[in-house]
Design a protein around this motif. Structure first.
Motif, PDB file in Angstrom:
ATOM      1  N   VAL A 121      -5.522  -4.669  10.420  1.00 25.64           N
ATOM      2  CA  VAL A 121      -6.911  -3.667   9.947  1.00 25.64           C
ATOM      3  C   VAL A 121      -7.696  -4.577   8.974  1.00 25.64           C
ATOM      4  N   LEU A 122      -7.169  -5.437   8.273  1.00 26.73           N
ATOM      5  CA  LEU A 122      -8.087  -6.262   7.152  1.00 26.73           C
ATOM      6  C   LEU A 122      -8.603  -7.655   7.736  1.00 26.73           C
ATOM      7  N   LYS A 196       0.467   5.104  10.195  1.00 22.04           N
ATOM      8  CA  LYS A 196      -0.015   5.065   8.926  1.00 22.04           C
ATOM      9  C   LYS A 196       0.667   3.976   8.008  1.00 22.04           C
ATOM     10  N   LYS A 197       1.753   3.929   7.994  1.00 26.01           N
ATOM     11  CA  LYS A 197       2.687   2.970   7.128  1.00 26.01           C
ATOM     12  C   LYS A 197       2.585   1.806   7.502  1.00 26.01           C
ATOM     13  N   ARG A 198       2.790   1.597   8.702  1.00 25.80           N
ATOM     14  CA  ARG A 198       2.653   0.227   9.465  1.00 25.80           C
ATOM     15  C   ARG A 198       1.425  -0.449   9.199  1.00 25.80           C
ATOM     16  N   VAL A 199       0.310   0.113   9.327  1.00 26.58           N
ATOM     17  CA  VAL A 199      -1.031  -0.385   9.118  1.00 26.58           C
ATOM     18  C   VAL A 199      -1.320  -0.842   7.884  1.00 26.58           C
ATOM     19  N   GLU A 200      -0.726  -0.204   7.000  1.00 29.56           N
ATOM     20  CA  GLU A 200      -0.955  -0.558   5.393  1.00 29.56           C
ATOM     21  C   GLU A 200       0.187  -1.377   5.222  1.00 29.56           C
ATOM     22  N   ASN A 201       1.329  -1.904   5.646  1.00 27.54           N
ATOM     23  CA  ASN A 201       2.372  -2.579   5.227  1.00 27.54           C
ATOM     24  C   ASN A 201       2.574  -3.927   6.117  1.00 27.54           C
ATOM     25  N   HIS A 202       1.508  -4.041   7.084  1.00 28.40           N
ATOM     26  CA  HIS A 202       1.717  -5.341   8.110  1.00 28.40           C
ATOM     27  C   HIS A 202       0.481  -6.005   8.249  1.00 28.40           C
ATOM     28  N   LYS A 203       0.393  -7.499   8.122  1.00 28.31           N
ATOM     29  CA  LYS A 203      -0.723  -8.305   8.468  1.00 28.31           C
ATOM     30  C   LYS A 203      -1.097  -7.928   9.972  1.00 28.31           C
ATOM     31  N   ASP A 222       4.028 -10.953   9.929  1.00 24.90           N
ATOM     32  CA  ASP A 222       3.702 -11.088   8.594  1.00 24.90           C
ATOM     33  C   ASP A 222       4.038 -12.513   7.822  1.00 24.90           C
TER      34      ASP A 222
END
Length: 316
Positions: A121-122, A196-203, A222
């Motif tokens: 996402v980033l 939601k948690k996966r999107v925030e926690n994984h590259k 990751d």
């Protein structure tokens, strides 16, 4: 024929340039004849984006890595250079591309022009890696466009071949790094609850839904420390991971033997296996109806096929 075998074309003229001068000559000939000319990469687009009945130009023979700048890590490549070949070249310099897809058969020109992406996402899509490009316009003029300098750069950079034939690109690279990949299978409900948690926690994160089943393959990647040893550690008995792609393709009759399969890339094997898709679909339908005779799930994971029980299969 495109990669997914959904589109085909028989162009009246087909050009295979080896130099930029060849491209200029092909464009001049097409312009003089009053015909449309479309550039073609590896034909991975499922909608036949590059196909044109009147004329096409393949960049496959212009596949060289021209230069690498050690001071800033940028690399200059011809448009026909394949992603996998560029990544292999960059390894020698301790660099890699910032992002790319789960397959690496794309040519860099088509990869960028079609606005391709990887995951994360980033992490920006691949066109953001381009610093400058060279292009042959319809009038035969060769132009160089640079990010932040030329106002039309962003439009032309993802121009899908509409503005001219891209012959060369300068790309930004990043330091080579190690990723740990974790692959597991969950239900669609589990995926929705954890998204939601996966999107925030994984590259990197991607999902692949298995048709005719409640199963979704979840893949996360990751960064890990370069000194960290990352080994395959399946959390299920080894004998249940019974076939890799080559073995499976042989078993279902997609290829004559494993020796033939071992000489093919996974995309080639995948296409051959899809040609006998009724067998695969039959297995999946048996799974769904509970008539699997001991085979409870066919998990389709890039690079491998696994037959195992659907009980949160996890590997890393």
């Amino acid at each position: 024929l495109n990669w997914s075998q959904t589109k085909s074309v028989s162009p009246s003229r087909m050009y295979h340039p080896e130099t930029e001068t060849d491209v200029i000559n092909a464009v001049a000939e097409a312009t003089s004849a009053g015909i449309d000319l479309r550039p073609c990469g590896s034909a991975l687009s499922p909608n036949g984006l590059a196909f044109c009945d009147s004329g096409m130009i393949s960049m496959a023979l212009m596949d060289a890595v021209i230069d690498f700048n050690a001071s800033d890590g940028s690399v200059v490549v011809q448009a026909g250079c394949k992603v996998r070949d560029l990544v292999k070249y960059l390894e020698m310099h301790g660099r890699t591309l910032e992002n790319y897809a789960s397959i690496a058969d794309q040519q860099i020109g088509g990869f960028v022009q079609a606005g391709a992406h990887g995951t994360g996402v980033l992490i920006p899509p691949v066109d953001e890696q381009v610093q400058s490009l060279r292009m042959v316009k319809a009038d035969g003029q060769v132009v160089t466009l640079t990010r932040g300098v030329d106002k039309d750069f962003d439009m032309v950079n993802v121009g899908m071949g509409c503005f001219g034939i891209v012959t060369e690109l300068t790309l930004r690279t990043v330091p080579r790094h190690k990723l740990k990949q974790v692959t597991l299978v969950e239900t669609r409900e589990e995926v929705a609850a954890k998204h939601k948690k996966r999107v925030e926690n994984h590259k990197h994160l991607r999902y692949m839904w298995l048709p005719y089943t409640p199963a979704v393959v979840v893949v996360t990647c990751d960064p890990v420390d370069e000194c960290t040893s990352v080994e395959n550690s399946p959390k299920f008995p080894h004998e249940k991971a019974i076939w890799d792609a080559a073995e499976f393709a042989t078993a279902i009759g997609a290829v004559p033997n494993e020796d033939a399969a071992s000489k093919m890339s996974f995309p080639q094997l995948r296409d051959l296996m899809l040609a006998v898709a009724p067998i695969i679909v039959s297995l999946l339908l048996n799974v769904h109806t509970g008539q699997s005779h001991g085979i409870e799930l066919l998990a389709f994971i890039p690079g491998e096929f696994r037959l195992t029980k659907f009980n949160n299969m996890t590997s890393s």
